[in-house]
Design a protein around this motif. Sequence first.
Motif, short mmCIF file in Angstrom:
data_model
loop_
_atom_site.label_atom_id
_atom_site.label_comp_id
_atom_site.label_asym_id
_atom_site.label_seq_id
_atom_site.Cartn_x
_atom_site.Cartn_y
_atom_site.Cartn_z
N ARG A 5 0.69 -1.15 0.05
CA ARG A 5 -0.15 -0.08 0.03
C ARG A 5 0.71 1.16 0.17
N PRO A 8 -0.42 8.21 1.79
CA PRO A 8 -0.04 9.48 1.74
C PRO A 8 -1.02 10.05 2.77
N TYR A 198 -2.37 8.41 14.29
CA TYR A 198 -1.87 7.77 12.93
C TYR A 198 -1.53 6.29 13.27
#
Length: 284
Positions: A5, A8, A198
């Motif tokens: 993958r 961004p 994240y």
Amino acid sequence: MPTFRFAPSPNGRLHLGHAFSALLNARLAARFGGRLLLRIEDIDPGRSRPDLIAAVIDDLAWLGLRFDGPVRRQSEQMDAYRANLESLAARGLAYPCFCSRSEVAAAANRAEAIRRDPDGAPLYPGTCRHLTEGAVAGRLARGEPHTWRLAMDRALATAPGPHRFTAFDTQGPEHLAPADPARWGDTVIARRDVPTSYHLAVVTDDATQDVSHVVRGADLLAATDLHVLLQALLGLASPRYHHHSLLLDATGAKLAKSRGSQSLADLRAQGTEPQALRASLGFS
Ligand code: GLU
């Protein structure tokens, strides 16, 4: 099937470093006979703008990259992140933290020596870890803004390790690399505004999307230490990892839009052809 993958964060236009990472993912996916997914890491509601997401997709198409399957947007996966956060909290592995950024910095400053996590942030001194259950319940009921932090000591007691991840090189050979999650301390795993960070989002999605090979920049090498711990706590499969070296500018600094690095859009506007750009990065 081997699954790669490119992921961004649409916080600005893509630059050459992103192009290198995306092209390397594509090359390795082809070499390993696998597929390549595109995931837009747009958990930040303030910084991820629809026009930037469209521009990212357009720049990647201009570069000649083709992705398999639908584009996944992290902003649409909040329920999955919340479920994993709740699973950690229910087991006492995550706790709410009501401290502001400046309170954390002030408390860290009072400590004898400031210890920092791999991102350079002061390690959390644990203020809210010691709140009573009643105090926490009251503050949550009043709707006080809070992040969620990983209770690192409990997490390590639950998943004692030794922690390792499988690292692979671009030709295929693999080795086990040691991971040291403790250096992240009680790190934030869910922000004030969204039920994830994240770190939690990336391990959730890599597992949900059956990603087998993560190819990303060396700036995320230390994050992998935390990711393998979260995978162990959440019972998620751990992909193999390859951390590529970063492209640097003429001053030796990492490329970043904030430092004025040229974006792919700038290069396009100056008439650069995608073929030439690929060749300049070592891809034919
Ligand atoms: N979204 C991250 C970035 O743009 C990359 C995440 C990853 O590859 O794990 O830096």
